[in-house]
Design a protein around this motif. Sequence first.
Motif, short mmCIF file in Angstrom:
data_model
loop_
_atom_site.label_atom_id
_atom_site.label_comp_id
_atom_site.label_asym_id
_atom_site.label_seq_id
_atom_site.Cartn_x
_atom_site.Cartn_y
_atom_site.Cartn_z
N LEU A 215 0.82 -1.21 0.00
CA LEU A 215 0.00 0.00 0.00
C LEU A 215 0.86 1.26 0.00
N GLU A 216 0.42 2.26 -0.76
CA GLU A 216 1.05 3.56 -0.75
C GLU A 216 0.74 4.26 0.58
N GLY A 217 1.75 4.85 1.18
CA GLY A 217 1.57 5.56 2.44
C GLY A 217 1.94 4.74 3.65
N VAL A 218 2.23 3.45 3.46
CA VAL A 218 2.66 2.60 4.58
C VAL A 218 4.18 2.67 4.68
N ASN A 219 4.68 3.11 5.85
CA ASN A 219 6.12 3.28 6.04
C ASN A 219 6.79 2.03 6.60
N HIS A 220 6.16 1.41 7.58
CA HIS A 220 6.81 0.29 8.23
C HIS A 220 5.76 -0.63 8.84
N VAL A 221 6.02 -1.93 8.76
CA VAL A 221 5.11 -2.95 9.31
C VAL A 221 5.92 -3.87 10.21
N GLU A 222 5.43 -4.10 11.41
CA GLU A 222 6.09 -5.04 12.32
C GLU A 222 5.03 -5.86 13.06
N VAL A 229 -0.47 -9.26 16.89
CA VAL A 229 -0.72 -7.83 16.72
C VAL A 229 0.22 -7.31 15.65
N VAL A 230 -0.31 -6.51 14.73
CA VAL A 230 0.51 -5.87 13.71
C VAL A 230 0.51 -4.37 13.97
N SER A 231 1.69 -3.77 13.92
CA SER A 231 1.83 -2.32 14.10
C SER A 231 2.25 -1.71 12.78
N VAL A 232 1.48 -0.72 12.32
CA VAL A 232 1.70 -0.13 11.00
C VAL A 232 1.93 1.36 11.16
#
Length: 848
Positions: A215-222, A229-232
Amino acid sequence: MDEDMELIGDEDLKAALLQHPKGVGVPVSHRNRCGDEVKIRTIVFKVIGMTCSSCATSMESALMKLNGIKSVMVSPLQGQAVVKYNPESISAKLIKEAAEETGFQVDEFPEQDIAVCRLRIKGMACTSCSESVERALLMVDGVKKAVVGLALEEAKIHYDPSITNTDLITEAIEDSGFGANLISSGSDLNKVHLKLEGISSQDDLNVIRCSLEYLEGVNHVEFDIKEHVVSVSYEPDIIGPRYLIQCIQEAGKGLSSYQASLFTPPRPQDKERRHEVQMYRNQFLWSCLFSVPIFISSMVLPMLPPYGNWLEYKVLNMLSVGLLLRWILCTPLQFIIGQRFYAGSYHALRRKSANMDVLVALGTNAAYFYSIYIIIKALTSESFEGQDFFETSAMLISFILLGKYLEVLAKGKTSDALAKLADLAPDTAYLLTMDGDGNVLSDVEINTQLIQKNDILKIVPGAKVPVDGVVVDGQSFVNESMITGEARPVAKGPGDKVIGGTVNENGCLVIRATHVGSESALSQIVQLVEAAQLARAPVQKLADQISRFFVPTVVVAAFTTWLGWFISGEAGIYPKWWIPKAMDAFELALQFGISVLVVACPCALGLATPTAVMVATGKGASQGVLIKGGDALEKAHKVKIVVFDKTGTLTVGKPAVVSAVLFSNISMEEFCDMAIAAESNSEHPIGKAVVEHAKKFCLNFGTQKECLTEVKDFEVHTGAGVSGKVREKTIFVGNKRLMKLFNVALGGEVEAYISENEKLARSCVIVAIDGTVAGAFAVTDPVKPEAARVVSFLHSMNIVSVMVTGDNWATATAIGEEVGIQKVFAETDPIGKADKIKELQPNCYLQP
């Protein structure tokens, strides 16, 4: 509603880029490899000179050729470009140069790519520790600025992400002997945590990771695999949390069905704070278990014969029961409960510095081991008389632990104040879905954290505004006192801005969200207070400079004291009978030297100022006072003039009826009934005050039920009052201007009543029925009960009080006399108030 929405331009709203299907630019994206942990950064800048979509395409193509560019999105309509890139492969400067080579002008481009992170620092005891951390941070290549707050136990670091990262910064702090945990980084300012359901394997996590990183605008996913739990981290100008949840749900294929919901992780600093409070409380209570008996046996029982006589019984030679008991009790206190001071001293000395722990360890060890020396002398002598310092060592450790316990309690209260400030925003909001014609298709209640930029929200009467936005439909009054301090509700209509956390008084408003998350005014206020707590006051800087030399100076002073008394004793300068039995000049001098060490031990110099600043700023925030740091607090004692506004500062800010009078033969019950009917549809604060008073009269002296009468042909006359028909009678409720507008004669009795009340700082609401004045209400904004006391207290401090208000001179003078303010400036607009402050400032320096 369409017309209202058109009044609000895209530029004013900072609308999201490329909103489908209205966007003109075409996004060109590069899919990230699943599992790639390289952090991708996003940069947004203005592009001037684009006229069509082909211009956008040419820039996108040119930038995508660069190595390290992940995606490019250009909007010719808004003149903006969003570029996602790998900072390890390409710099922002090269991106700017490549964009300018396409023939377009680049504007609002961040000249230096600076990131900000906040770290929790563990193990700091005094200003010497905070300075050591700062020096260690500034030595890291790429760190531009570092501020360490001792009281907050936090550090705020500005760094170049292309040179260093948070892992290297944390490692540098740990190498200097302190613990460090990441609180937040720049990308965390807009981060959402989502709880995942339907996850059964690593493949499911990889699918979701790929879907989100695409996705455009997503900087980092962990991911937190254990908690699912996913932190975006995302760019709010481009994407929002609802779209992220939708993406996760759509990622499920076949038998897999993924669900995502908001997850609020426990704040690690809260958990650490509770643990810290509990630790210091337990340590203090355990220390008291040993130190209190030591204190009683040493200082209390010997003064209460015969109760303390048993302490003087000799065990061997001059070794008494009391001395042996104090040694047994003090040893675990010194080396088990007090071990934190040894650990702190070790780390400080390893850094080649001396902090409070070093001084505590020196003082308590000197007292303890000197007392051991006294025990040895008592065991080997039949006539020795010496004083042990076991109670000094024990009580010193207990008092320091008590001070640390009170300190962490104060920190906790400050954190609570900031949390309450952040909680001003409501938990939920009503999201409207609208068609192209502006008709409402759906009305859904959602969590406030799911609000995205440009969402259309409905705010019902009495509800809080969820986020900053612009009114697109509706009329109402909004109470902004919790943000601006202005107690009087502010009228809002299409095109007006509203602030998150404020309260909608009566009408229904439809707004468009313009600032969400960390961009909201409420978040900015919280960040301002946190920055103020990190900032150093000038007096604290002086304390920091002194603290560098404090410990060495104390050690030198202790040694000088010992040397001076020792030489004096050996030279016979003081009488020999000053020296106790079985002691010599060396031992007496040693007692005095150790006393200097012990007395200087607490070292509150460096800790008092940051703690005071932290507590003051936190307490001020909870009371609606924003203090911009210790500098402002330090200058407060120099204040010579205090300027007050009237409404909401000296007065309550809520109008109330103080009297009602009749000028005709109508009964008071009917008079109130007519006033209620006319003013019940009014949104003006004075109108609401009239209705409240009249209803109270009807309930107390009338029919014991609310008076309900329908009004017809209701009309609002802005700045004058209202009119309508009640029971076929024409009624006007308003001020003198309304009466004059409809040719209602006032008469001498009414004029006298109005004049008399104006002198008392009251406004008159006149009620006319069928062209004749029936009666009037006197409305005032009551003075706060504590206002006169505050002004009197300032006067006792030789501080001059001044009132500057926009109200008329009669009202302002009356309020000034009531609270004791002699200097009054009335009928002043907001710009005039600012000018008046500038005019008064030079006079401050002329005050005695």
